[in-house]
Design a protein around this motif. Structure first.
Motif, short mmCIF file in Angstrom:
data_model
loop_
_atom_site.label_atom_id
_atom_site.label_comp_id
_atom_site.label_asym_id
_atom_site.label_seq_id
_atom_site.Cartn_x
_atom_site.Cartn_y
_atom_site.Cartn_z
N CYS A 143 0.84 -1.20 0.00
CA CYS A 143 0.00 0.00 0.00
C CYS A 143 0.87 1.25 0.00
CB CYS A 143 -0.89 0.01 1.23
SG CYS A 143 -2.01 -1.40 1.34
N GLY A 144 0.38 2.27 -0.68
CA GLY A 144 1.10 3.53 -0.76
C GLY A 144 0.17 4.71 -0.55
N PRO A 145 0.68 5.91 -0.79
CA PRO A 145 -0.11 7.12 -0.52
C PRO A 145 -1.47 7.09 -1.23
CG PRO A 145 2.17 7.68 -0.98
CD PRO A 145 2.03 6.21 -1.26
N GLY A 146 -2.52 7.34 -0.45
CA GLY A 146 -3.87 7.36 -1.00
C GLY A 146 -4.62 6.04 -0.85
N ASP A 147 -3.95 5.01 -0.31
CA ASP A 147 -4.59 3.69 -0.19
C ASP A 147 -5.20 3.50 1.20
OD1 ASP A 147 -3.70 3.04 -2.70
OD2 ASP A 147 -2.04 1.78 -2.00
N LEU A 148 -6.42 3.00 1.22
CA LEU A 148 -7.05 2.56 2.46
C LEU A 148 -7.25 1.06 2.39
CD1 LEU A 148 -9.62 3.87 4.80
CD2 LEU A 148 -10.24 1.76 3.61
N ILE A 149 -6.86 0.37 3.45
CA ILE A 149 -7.07 -1.07 3.51
C ILE A 149 -7.68 -1.41 4.86
CG2 ILE A 149 -4.72 -1.59 4.31
CD1 ILE A 149 -4.89 -4.14 2.49
N SER A 150 -8.61 -2.36 4.84
CA SER A 150 -9.23 -2.81 6.08
C SER A 150 -9.11 -4.33 6.17
CB SER A 150 -10.70 -2.39 6.13
OG SER A 150 -11.32 -2.93 7.28
N VAL A 151 -8.27 -4.78 7.08
CA VAL A 151 -8.08 -6.22 7.30
C VAL A 151 -9.13 -6.67 8.32
CG1 VAL A 151 -6.48 -7.95 8.18
CG2 VAL A 151 -5.61 -6.03 6.83
N PRO A 152 -10.01 -7.58 7.93
CA PRO A 152 -11.10 -7.94 8.84
C PRO A 152 -10.62 -8.62 10.13
CG PRO A 152 -11.46 -8.87 6.65
CD PRO A 152 -10.06 -8.35 6.69
N ALA A 153 -11.37 -8.42 11.18
CA ALA A 153 -11.08 -9.08 12.44
C ALA A 153 -10.93 -10.58 12.23
CB ALA A 153 -12.21 -8.82 13.44
N ASN A 154 -9.99 -11.17 12.95
CA ASN A 154 -9.78 -12.63 12.98
C ASN A 154 -9.18 -13.21 11.70
OD1 ASN A 154 -10.91 -12.80 15.63
ND2 ASN A 154 -12.92 -12.56 14.69
N SER A 155 -8.78 -12.37 10.74
CA SER A 155 -8.11 -12.93 9.57
C SER A 155 -6.61 -13.00 9.83
CB SER A 155 -8.41 -12.11 8.31
OG SER A 155 -8.16 -10.76 8.54
N LYS A 156 -5.99 -14.07 9.32
CA LYS A 156 -4.55 -14.28 9.53
C LYS A 156 -3.76 -13.34 8.61
CE LYS A 156 -5.46 -19.10 9.77
NZ LYS A 156 -5.10 -20.39 9.17
N HIS A 157 -2.85 -12.60 9.19
CA HIS A 157 -2.09 -11.62 8.40
C HIS A 157 -0.82 -11.22 9.11
CE1 HIS A 157 -4.11 -9.06 11.30
NE2 HIS A 157 -3.16 -8.17 11.06
N TRP A 158 0.03 -10.45 8.42
CA TRP A 158 1.18 -9.81 9.05
C TRP A 158 1.40 -8.50 8.32
CZ3 TRP A 158 1.04 -14.53 6.71
CH2 TRP A 158 1.74 -14.70 5.51
N PHE A 159 2.24 -7.63 8.94
CA PHE A 159 2.49 -6.31 8.37
C PHE A 159 3.98 -6.06 8.34
CE2 PHE A 159 3.44 -1.78 8.99
CZ PHE A 159 2.81 -1.25 7.88
N ASP A 160 4.43 -5.47 7.23
CA ASP A 160 5.85 -5.13 7.14
C ASP A 160 6.02 -3.83 6.35
OD1 ASP A 160 8.57 -5.23 7.38
OD2 ASP A 160 8.87 -6.87 5.95
N ALA A 161 6.78 -2.91 6.92
CA ALA A 161 7.14 -1.69 6.19
C ALA A 161 8.65 -1.66 5.95
CB ALA A 161 6.67 -0.46 6.95
N GLY A 162 9.29 -2.82 6.07
CA GLY A 162 10.72 -2.92 5.79
C GLY A 162 11.58 -2.46 6.95
N THR A 163 12.89 -2.48 6.73
CA THR A 163 13.83 -2.14 7.79
C THR A 163 13.97 -0.62 7.98
OG1 THR A 163 15.62 -2.29 6.19
CG2 THR A 163 15.20 -4.25 7.53
#
Ligand SMILES: [Fe+2]
Length: 179
Positions: A125-145
């Protein structure tokens, strides 16, 4: 630039790579994830949280009304943040939450990676993006080092952000395509 990469969960086949926002929204909608683009506000680089929230207020109010979510704030992370590695590690393994994880990127980038029904969906995701990860869904988040972003968070109860780790090695096997 937004980008969605879809893998099969054994990582033998890359099923799709697209930078088309409408296609990204369609693919994510099919797994219950909301993805939309808001016109990006032209603000100075040092705009504070109040200014960022004010700039997106019409979109934010519509979103809050549509979803019933409670409120919104802004979080900024820069590469010089002393806790950046610990903050990265907290959400880097596969986990779930009891609350939807809603993020709008005013600036910078980050990847939400979802593991759903035998597939892995890596949403850069980048500038201008909205994302909604639903409750209880398996996921992870990374913005790098070198994380560098300003995002709006929409939430009802911050205790709902507590990660519940699934204990799998999925995130290690599927490093996010952060670049
Ligand atoms: Fe999360």
């Amino acid at each position: 630039m937004s980008r969605l990469t879809i893998w099969d969960a054994t990582r033998t086949e890359k099923l799709l790579v697209t930078e088309d926002a409408a296609r990204i929204a369609d693919e994510l909608r099919a797994i219950g994830v909301r993805f939309e683009r808001w016109p990006r506000a032209d603000l100075p680089a040092d705009a504070d949280a109040e200014a960022i929230l004010a700039a997106y207020r019409p979109h934010l109010d519509a979103f809050l009304a549509a979803t019933g979510a409670g409120t919104a704030d802004v979080i900024k992370l820069t590469p010089d943040h002393p806790m950046k590695d610990a903050m990265r590690a907290k959400f880097l393994s596969e986990h779930t939450h009891t609350e939807d994880e809603v993020r709008f990127f005013h600036s910078g980038t980050g990847n939400f990676v979802l593991h759903v029904e035998g597939k892995v969906f890596d949403a850069h995701c980048g500038p201008g993006d909205l994302i909604s990860v639903p409750a209880n869904s398996k996921h992870w988040f990374d913005a790098g080092t070198e994380p560098n972003f300003a995002v709006v968070r929409v939430f009802t109860d911050t205790t709902g952000w507590t990660p519940h780790y699934t204990g799998t090695d999925m995130a290690e096997r599927f490093p996010a395509a952060t670049a």
